[in-house]
Write an enzyme that holds these catalytic residues in place. Structure first.
Site, short mmCIF file in Angstrom:
data_model
loop_
_atom_site.label_atom_id
_atom_site.label_comp_id
_atom_site.label_asym_id
_atom_site.label_seq_id
_atom_site.Cartn_x
_atom_site.Cartn_y
_atom_site.Cartn_z
CB VAL A 180 -0.96 0.00 1.20
CG1 VAL A 180 -1.77 1.30 1.24
CG2 VAL A 180 -1.90 -1.20 1.14
CB CYS A 181 3.85 2.19 2.00
SG CYS A 181 3.19 1.98 3.66
CB THR A 182 4.92 0.32 -2.91
OG1 THR A 182 5.83 -0.32 -2.00
CG2 THR A 182 5.57 0.41 -4.29
#
Length: 211
Positions: free
Chosen positions: A44-46
């Site tokens: 998700v952060c990516t």
């Protein structure tokens, strides 16, 4: 400590993906967005960091600097950025704070023990040029942010600072704005030359002042 709207954002010095950084010096007289991530190499952060990089020109147009935070070391950030650039087809240029000791995360209340004692929640703060916190949005670690909403709120905050107005539900830049109820309709007709549309004495609209 507990961070609330209207607080002065605390300054800090930390290592980052671009070297040592002083938060206030980095922001200068710009608006700022500080957003936290649970950990490096998470899917998700990516996608979030990739989208932020793609929107760099939009934030620059709004005199806004981005700075991310993740609870890993700077060298991990640098290697992760290579993956972000590759998988999201972009180029990350903003710094990612290295916070493996959780110093900044605790300072900004990004650690919510009932969610995790070691990973940060997915929080985002908007700061104005006076370092005053104007927005706080916190998502669970599993849910990615909506950057259309972040830009929408940034546009609203900057417009509200320039004019005595408020923005209604689902407002987007260019839409009509609301006249505050503290201003009488008689005064409003003088203050808002584009016109006043009165629905109720307390609910009045005027066209976007910059459009």
């Amino acid at each position: 400590m507990s961070i609330k709207l209207g607080d002065i954002a605390p300054n800090f010095q930390a290592d980052s993906s671009v070297g040592k950084i002083d938060f206030y010096n980095y922001l200068g007289d710009s608006w700022g967005i500080l957003f936290s991530h649970p950990a490096d190499y998470t899917p998700v952060c990516t996608t979030e960091l990739g989208m932020t990089a793609k929107l760099q020109s939009e934030f620059t147009k709004r005199n806004t600097k981005m700075i991310a935070l993740s609870v890993d070391r700077a060298e991990d950030h640098q290697n992760w950025i290579k993956d972000i650039n590759e998988t999201q087809m972009t180029c990350v240029q903003f710094p990612i704070i290295a916070d493996h000791n959780l110093t900044v995360s605790k300072l900004y209340d990004f650690i919510h023990p009932k969610a995790s004692t070691t990973a940060t929640v997915r929080s985002l703060l908007i700061l104005d040029p006076n370092k005053i916190i104007r927005l706080i949005i916190t998502y669970p670690a599993s849910t990615g942010r909506n950057f259309d909403e972040i830009i929408r709120v940034l546009d609203s905050l900057q417009l509200v600072d320039r004019y005595t107005i408020a923005t209604p539900v689902n407002w987007k830049d260019g839409d009509d704005v609301i006249i505050p109820p503290t201003i009488s309709t008689e005064d409003a007709r003088k203050l808002y030359p584009k016109g006043v549309r009165e629905i109720k004495p307390y609910l009045r609209y005027t066209p976007h002042p910059d459009k």
